[in-house]
Motif scaffolding. Sequence first.
Motif, PDB file in Angstrom:
ATOM      1  N   LEU A 121     -11.376   4.567  15.737  1.00  0.00           N
ATOM      2  CA  LEU A 121     -10.182   4.432  14.908  1.00  0.00           C
ATOM      3  C   LEU A 121      -9.812   5.763  14.268  1.00  0.00           C
ATOM      4  N   PHE A 122     -10.791   6.491  13.766  1.00  0.00           N
ATOM      5  CA  PHE A 122     -10.519   7.750  13.075  1.00  0.00           C
ATOM      6  C   PHE A 122     -10.056   8.838  14.045  1.00  0.00           C
ATOM      7  N   PHE A 123     -10.683   8.885  15.220  1.00  0.00           N
ATOM      8  CA  PHE A 123     -10.278   9.893  16.187  1.00  0.00           C
ATOM      9  C   PHE A 123      -8.886   9.596  16.749  1.00  0.00           C
ATOM     10  N   LEU A 124      -8.590   8.318  16.972  1.00  0.00           N
ATOM     11  CA  LEU A 124      -7.260   7.957  17.463  1.00  0.00           C
ATOM     12  C   LEU A 124      -6.204   8.176  16.390  1.00  0.00           C
ATOM     13  N   TRP A 125      -6.556   7.916  15.141  1.00  0.00           N
ATOM     14  CA  TRP A 125      -5.634   8.144  14.032  1.00  0.00           C
ATOM     15  C   TRP A 125      -5.289   9.631  13.945  1.00  0.00           C
ATOM     16  N   GLU A 126      -6.306  10.464  14.066  1.00  0.00           N
ATOM     17  CA  GLU A 126      -6.096  11.914  14.021  1.00  0.00           C
ATOM     18  C   GLU A 126      -5.279  12.387  15.218  1.00  0.00           C
ATOM     19  N   TRP A 127      -5.600  11.854  16.403  1.00  0.00           N
ATOM     20  CA  TRP A 127      -4.877  12.228  17.619  1.00  0.00           C
ATOM     21  C   TRP A 127      -3.396  11.888  17.511  1.00  0.00           C
ATOM     22  N   ALA A 128      -3.081  10.777  16.863  1.00  0.00           N
ATOM     23  CA  ALA A 128      -1.701  10.280  16.791  1.00  0.00           C
ATOM     24  C   ALA A 128      -0.819  11.103  15.864  1.00  0.00           C
ATOM     25  N   ALA A 129      -1.381  12.069  15.159  1.00  0.00           N
ATOM     26  CA  ALA A 129      -0.589  12.840  14.201  1.00  0.00           C
ATOM     27  C   ALA A 129       0.578  13.560  14.868  1.00  0.00           C
ATOM     28  N   ALA A 130       0.435  13.877  16.159  1.00  0.00           N
ATOM     29  CA  ALA A 130       1.496  14.616  16.852  1.00  0.00           C
ATOM     30  C   ALA A 130       2.552  13.713  17.487  1.00  0.00           C
ATOM     31  N   LEU A 131       2.374  12.402  17.423  1.00  0.00           N
ATOM     32  CA  LEU A 131       3.348  11.489  18.016  1.00  0.00           C
ATOM     33  C   LEU A 131       4.618  11.426  17.172  1.00  0.00           C
ATOM     34  N   PRO A 132       5.755  11.051  17.769  1.00  0.00           N
ATOM     35  CA  PRO A 132       6.974  10.828  16.979  1.00  0.00           C
ATOM     36  C   PRO A 132       6.716   9.768  15.910  1.00  0.00           C
ATOM     37  N   PRO A 133       7.389   9.848  14.758  1.00  0.00           N
ATOM     38  CA  PRO A 133       7.075   8.957  13.621  1.00  0.00           C
ATOM     39  C   PRO A 133       7.017   7.469  13.954  1.00  0.00           C
ATOM     40  N   VAL A 134       8.006   6.958  14.660  1.00  0.00           N
ATOM     41  CA  VAL A 134       8.029   5.521  14.954  1.00  0.00           C
ATOM     42  C   VAL A 134       6.868   5.141  15.874  1.00  0.00           C
ATOM     43  N   THR A 135       6.675   5.930  16.920  1.00  0.00           N
ATOM     44  CA  THR A 135       5.575   5.669  17.843  1.00  0.00           C
ATOM     45  C   THR A 135       4.237   5.778  17.128  1.00  0.00           C
ATOM     46  N   ARG A 136       4.139   6.773  16.255  1.00  0.00           N
ATOM     47  CA  ARG A 136       2.885   6.961  15.510  1.00  0.00           C
ATOM     48  C   ARG A 136       2.567   5.745  14.660  1.00  0.00           C
ATOM     49  N   ARG A 137       3.553   5.191  13.970  1.00  0.00           N
ATOM     50  CA  ARG A 137       3.302   4.015  13.126  1.00  0.00           C
ATOM     51  C   ARG A 137       2.860   2.824  13.957  1.00  0.00           C
ATOM     52  N   TRP A 138       3.531   2.590  15.087  1.00  0.00           N
ATOM     53  CA  TRP A 138       3.141   1.484  15.959  1.00  0.00           C
ATOM     54  C   TRP A 138       1.736   1.699  16.513  1.00  0.00           C
ATOM     55  N   PHE A 139       1.475   2.910  16.957  1.00  0.00           N
ATOM     56  CA  PHE A 139       0.183   3.224  17.552  1.00  0.00           C
ATOM     57  C   PHE A 139      -0.944   2.999  16.542  1.00  0.00           C
ATOM     58  N   ARG A 140      -0.783   3.528  15.351  1.00  0.00           N
ATOM     59  CA  ARG A 140      -1.830   3.383  14.343  1.00  0.00           C
ATOM     60  C   ARG A 140      -1.989   1.929  13.904  1.00  0.00           C
ATOM     61  N   SER A 141      -0.895   1.196  13.840  1.00  0.00           N
ATOM     62  CA  SER A 141      -0.982  -0.224  13.470  1.00  0.00           C
ATOM     63  C   SER A 141      -1.791  -1.002  14.505  1.00  0.00           C
ATOM     64  N   ILE A 142      -1.564  -0.707  15.775  1.00  0.00           N
ATOM     65  CA  ILE A 142      -2.309  -1.378  16.841  1.00  0.00           C
ATOM     66  C   ILE A 142      -3.787  -1.041  16.752  1.00  0.00           C
ATOM     67  N   GLN A 143      -4.115   0.210  16.426  1.00  0.00           N
ATOM     68  CA  GLN A 143      -5.518   0.586  16.297  1.00  0.00           C
ATOM     69  C   GLN A 143      -6.205  -0.188  15.168  1.00  0.00           C
ATOM     70  N   VAL A 144      -5.527  -0.288  14.042  1.00  0.00           N
ATOM     71  CA  VAL A 144      -6.076  -1.067  12.924  1.00  0.00           C
ATOM     72  C   VAL A 144      -6.241  -2.528  13.336  1.00  0.00           C
ATOM     73  N   GLY A 145      -5.305  -3.023  14.134  1.00  0.00           N
ATOM     74  CA  GLY A 145      -5.373  -4.417  14.572  1.00  0.00           C
ATOM     75  C   GLY A 145      -6.616  -4.721  15.374  1.00  0.00           C
ATOM     76  N   TRP A 146      -6.905  -3.890  16.411  1.00  0.00           N
ATOM     77  CA  TRP A 146      -8.051  -4.225  17.252  1.00  0.00           C
ATOM     78  C   TRP A 146      -9.387  -3.797  16.638  1.00  0.00           C
TER      79      TRP A 146
END
Length: 335
Positions: free
Chosen positions: A141-166
């Motif tokens: 979760l932490f590594f994916l959260w850090e990796w997602a920092a470069a994603l576009p804002p909307v995609t980043r929010r969705w991506f991080r939400s999915i990570q928290v979900g699983w």
Amino acid sequence: MKVTLPFLFAAAAALAAALGAPLATTVLGLIAFGVLHNVLELRYVTGRFAPVLNGRFLAVLFALISAIVLCRIAAMFVGQPARDAEILVGYAVLAAGCAHALRGWLLGAAGTVLAVAAAVSLSWPGYHFVVLAHLHNVVPLFFLWEWAAALPPVTRRWFRSIQVGWVLVLPLAVLLGAFDVSGVSASTVAAFAGDPAKIMALSAPPASSAVVGARFLVVFAFLQTMHYFVWVWFLPRHAPAAARAFEARVPWLRGSRAWALGAGLGGFLAVLFFIDYASGRALYSAFASYHAYLEFPVLLAMLLGAGAARSQLVFRETATGGQQTAAVSTLTGEI
């Protein structure tokens, strides 16, 4: 969508497998992907966080984790004393991470917290190792959260939400009984692994009831499967800059050689697993200490701000994973 949908499909498949055959999913997943994910995770972490994992700090971590490897091998012969030694050295790894990231009273406070935690772990070692097993599966979760920092804002929010979900929501739902998990029996494909109670004991708190033990096993099987998905499929595909940074440090493992090394060692260990599962798992667990314990100092560096005082070179991927740029940044504020 390219970075979010795969996680939805993978989580659905992993949950179905974990609910349907948690013992087989745990055992066969370990045999198939255990060693390979070790190699690929080490490649990613030491590549992406090369500014943190270098010099004297890396040498200290290597020495401490090598001591843990010896403790795990010794535990096969002397039992609990070696496990207690591993606990102490494990906290020494965390202390090294704090010493690298903190100064002044913050370092003193962190040392006090670690001393208290070590005393608790030594008092209840069974709980310590169960927590460690599950925590290792949560770390992506932490590594994916850090990796997602470069994603576009909307995609980043969705991506991080999915990570928290699983990582957090689905396991909590399983533990609370949202899914019908009444017990676990030895399945045919995993019968060679021996008594299922011993395997369940690795993922459930001591003295758990059959239902609670089954739920924890399902959670472990699910998170372990997703753990492999992250390290074997997603990050190698979407974080190529980390692999290149690693190859610059270890040129003899360029390209497909890391995959070949992981597959070759995994095939060798798989034979031992089928001959004597307990011995194979003990040997795997010993040498897996390098990737398992190396995660924590890196996380401490991110969370506690090792880069606050100096700039670090951190690789950033684009949303497609096909191109990347190198930017001078700090680790602070990225997670």
